[in-house]
Design an enzyme around this catalytic site. Sequence first.
Site, PDB file in Angstrom:
ATOM      1  N   GLU A   1       8.606   1.941  10.227  1.00  0.00           N
ATOM      2  CA  GLU A   1       7.536   2.268   9.283  1.00  0.00           C
ATOM      3  C   GLU A   1       6.434   3.044   9.995  1.00  0.00           C
ATOM      4  OE1 GLU A   1       7.550  -0.625   5.719  1.00  0.00           O
ATOM      5  OE2 GLU A   1       6.318  -1.527   7.274  1.00  0.00           O
TER       6      GLU A   1
ATOM      7  N   LYS B   1       3.020  -7.882  -0.346  1.00  0.00           N
ATOM      8  CA  LYS B   1       1.728  -7.980   0.360  1.00  0.00           C
ATOM      9  C   LYS B   1       0.821  -8.999  -0.353  1.00  0.00           C
ATOM     10  CE  LYS B   1       2.492  -3.376   2.130  1.00  0.00           C
ATOM     11  NZ  LYS B   1       1.962  -2.146   2.673  1.00  0.00           N
TER      12      LYS B   1
ATOM     13  N   HIS C   1       4.596  -6.318  11.115  1.00  0.00           N
ATOM     14  CA  HIS C   1       4.107  -5.293  10.186  1.00  0.00           C
ATOM     15  C   HIS C   1       2.807  -4.707  10.731  1.00  0.00           C
ATOM     16  CE1 HIS C   1       2.645  -3.286   6.619  1.00  0.00           C
ATOM     17  NE2 HIS C   1       3.874  -3.360   6.141  1.00  0.00           N
TER      18      HIS C   1
ATOM     19  N   GLU D   1       0.184  -3.841   9.366  1.00  0.00           N
ATOM     20  CA  GLU D   1      -1.049  -4.434   8.827  1.00  0.00           C
ATOM     21  C   GLU D   1      -1.412  -5.708   9.597  1.00  0.00           C
ATOM     22  OE1 GLU D   1       0.159  -4.489   4.724  1.00  0.00           O
ATOM     23  OE2 GLU D   1       0.021  -2.310   4.691  1.00  0.00           O
TER      24      GLU D   1
ATOM     25  N   ASN E   1       8.113  -5.768  -0.392  1.00  0.00           N
ATOM     26  CA  ASN E   1       7.023  -6.470   0.290  1.00  0.00           C
ATOM     27  C   ASN E   1       5.807  -6.448  -0.635  1.00  0.00           C
ATOM     28  OD1 ASN E   1       4.976  -7.366   1.942  1.00  0.00           O
ATOM     29  ND2 ASN E   1       5.046  -5.619   3.354  1.00  0.00           N
TER      30      ASN E   1
ATOM     31  N   SER F   1       5.685   4.514   1.706  1.00  0.00           N
ATOM     32  CA  SER F   1       5.586   5.311   0.477  1.00  0.00           C
ATOM     33  C   SER F   1       6.946   5.660  -0.131  1.00  0.00           C
ATOM     34  CB  SER F   1       4.758   6.569   0.725  1.00  0.00           C
ATOM     35  OG  SER F   1       3.444   6.225   1.112  1.00  0.00           O
TER      36      SER F   1
ATOM     37  N   GLY G   1       1.539   3.142   2.363  1.00  0.00           N
ATOM     38  CA  GLY G   1       0.525   3.054   1.313  1.00  0.00           C
ATOM     39  C   GLY G   1      -0.284   4.320   1.093  1.00  0.00           C
TER      40      GLY G   1
HETATM   41  P1  PGA Z   1       4.328   1.168   0.873  1.00  0.00           P
HETATM   42  O1  PGA Z   1       4.361  -0.031   1.932  1.00  0.00           O
HETATM   43  O2  PGA Z   1       5.699   1.280   0.281  1.00  0.00           O
HETATM   44  O3  PGA Z   1       3.265   0.774  -0.124  1.00  0.00           O
HETATM   45  O4  PGA Z   1       3.960   2.411   1.642  1.00  0.00           O
HETATM   46  C1  PGA Z   1       5.467  -0.224   2.768  1.00  0.00           C
HETATM   47  C2  PGA Z   1       5.246  -1.372   3.701  1.00  0.00           C
HETATM   48  O5  PGA Z   1       4.110  -1.610   4.130  1.00  0.00           O
HETATM   49  O6  PGA Z   1       6.206  -2.103   4.018  1.00  0.00           O
END
Ligand code: PGA
Length: 257
Positions: free
Chosen positions: A167, A11, A95, A97, A9, A212, A173
């Site tokens: 998640e 982003k 997601h 976010e 992903n 992460s 992140g």
């Molecule tokens: P990350 O993001 O691997 O940077 O923690 C994962 C995600 O948001 O799908």
Amino acid sequence: MRCPLVIGNWKLNGNKRIVSDLITIMRNELRSIVNCNVAIAPPMIYLALAKSYLEGSQIALGAQNVDIHLSGAYTGEISAEMLKDIGAKYIIIGHSERRTYHKESDEFIVKKFAILKTVDLIPVLCIGENEAENKSGQTEAICAFQIDAILDNLGIKAFENTVIAYEPIWAIGTGKSAEPEQVQKVHKFIRSHIAKYNSAISKQIIIQYGGSVNITNVAEFLVQADIDGVLVGGASLKAEVFAEIVKIAATVKAKQV
Ligand code: PGA
């Protein structure tokens, strides 16, 4: 046996050069990969470009969002038919976010899930608890609630050929991934929750972990029986790292057969 699935992903990252560079390296690194499904989800504006670079490779195209309508007066939106048209396969919805920054509700996410199913795209439904909910032991209840929004509105059959990405929000992140044993417990719970409605679908559904994930921790997740793959954010922006994660996934899961 479920085939592992690794999705990158991206982003809100990348440009034309990065799309070209990353895909060129990934294609090369993953030329002979077997027993692992792989996809990348670049920003919408680069999907067609990415698709052209992916042509003839085993790496599938994903997208990070979809609108709830197929066409019409919805300025700025991208429809499921358009995603299908340019060759996307996996579409990330729910997601955290988007739930947080765009105030997307479970009802709204149900509509996205439903519209993807009408055009045979694969929803990657992201679910997961925040830190406070985790600390107060509500993880399973939150996951069940987010899955039930789909189940109650679309029925269990909607989960055929779909992906759930667990998640935990506090792990995204932050560099602070969840404990693999803990994630396994949650994934097992998710699978048994689905099994209450349809055992065959529960055995077939892909449940990814995200938060992460990197080269050093990915194997610890994938040795777990109910962790079928990973949704990778930050680490998917380095082509060699992402390719290595895919290779580890294929190797670890092959040993479980
Ligand atoms: P990350 O993001 O691997 O940077 O923690 C994962 C995600 O948001 O799908």
